[in-house]
Enzyme design. Structure first.
Site, short mmCIF file in Angstrom:
data_model
loop_
_atom_site.label_atom_id
_atom_site.label_comp_id
_atom_site.label_asym_id
_atom_site.label_seq_id
_atom_site.Cartn_x
_atom_site.Cartn_y
_atom_site.Cartn_z
N GLU A 120 52.57 14.98 -17.03
CA GLU A 120 51.80 14.74 -15.93
C GLU A 120 50.75 15.65 -15.43
OE1 GLU A 120 54.05 12.86 -12.99
OE2 GLU A 120 53.11 13.97 -11.41
N ASP A 121 51.06 17.15 -15.84
CA ASP A 121 50.40 18.32 -15.39
C ASP A 121 49.84 19.33 -16.36
OD1 ASP A 121 51.09 17.39 -12.77
OD2 ASP A 121 52.99 18.65 -12.56
#
Ligand code: ZN
Length: 179
Positions: free
Chosen positions: A61-62
């Protein structure tokens, strides 16, 4: 054991230039390590796939990490758990938050436990040191939303469930009195 340490090292490298949103701006890696520790200490989780996936849960996600990269290094089970903990960042934030509530109950048991630990750690951090610029009512809204997400994932690990509910109750009571 070796694979878990490798996953921790991999996540530390991937998150190396990220910081938490709290005023202390702690190194980001503190968070996934805390989530894995919470699973192991509070939930007595010993499944190495689940602990490795906890350490890696924010990498897709990051950071620039791909599913294939995780599958190649740590196996398909870990990769699929991390994917279950990954929001689709192409969607607007409100929609992503809505989907977390809708999708919570359909996740695998491992993903549910990681997400409960993730939420417990985030809520606990928020009470100790809120993100910069967050008003009391914004924090309260976050707690109320997190309670909805957690509700769909209960029933697989009593100690993790009880700790999450304790943090939720404490936060919601404290923040509603401050509001
Ligand atoms: Zn997280």
């Amino acid at each position: 054991m070796k694979r878990l340490l490798h996953a921790t090292h991999f996540a530390a490298e991937k998150h190396s230039n990220q910081r938490r949103k709290n005023t202390a701006a702690a190194p980001y890696i503190n968070h996934p390590i805390e989530v894995a520790l919470h699973l192991a200490t509070v939930g007595n989780v010993t499944n190495e796939d689940w602990l490795a996936a906890a350490v890696l849960h924010d990498t897709i996600e990051d950071t620039d990490t791909s599913r294939e990269e995780i599958a190649g290094l740590f196996g398909e089970t870990v990769a699929s758990l991390v994917c279950e903990c990954t929001d689709d960042k192409s969607l607007p934030k409100a929609e992503r938050k809505r989907l977390q509530v809708v999708n919570a109950a359909g996740k695998s048991v491992g993903a549910k436990l990681i997400k409960i630990a993730d939420k417990s750690c985030n809520l606990r951090s928020m009470l100790a040191d809120p993100p910069k610029g967050w008003s009391t009512s914004r924090q309260l809204q976050y707690f109320v939303w997190a309670r909805e997400v957690i509700r769909g994932m209960l029933g697989h690990n009593q100690a993790l469930d009880e700790e999450a509910q304790r943090i939720l109750a404490e936060g919601i009571s404290r923040l509603s009195h401050e509001e």
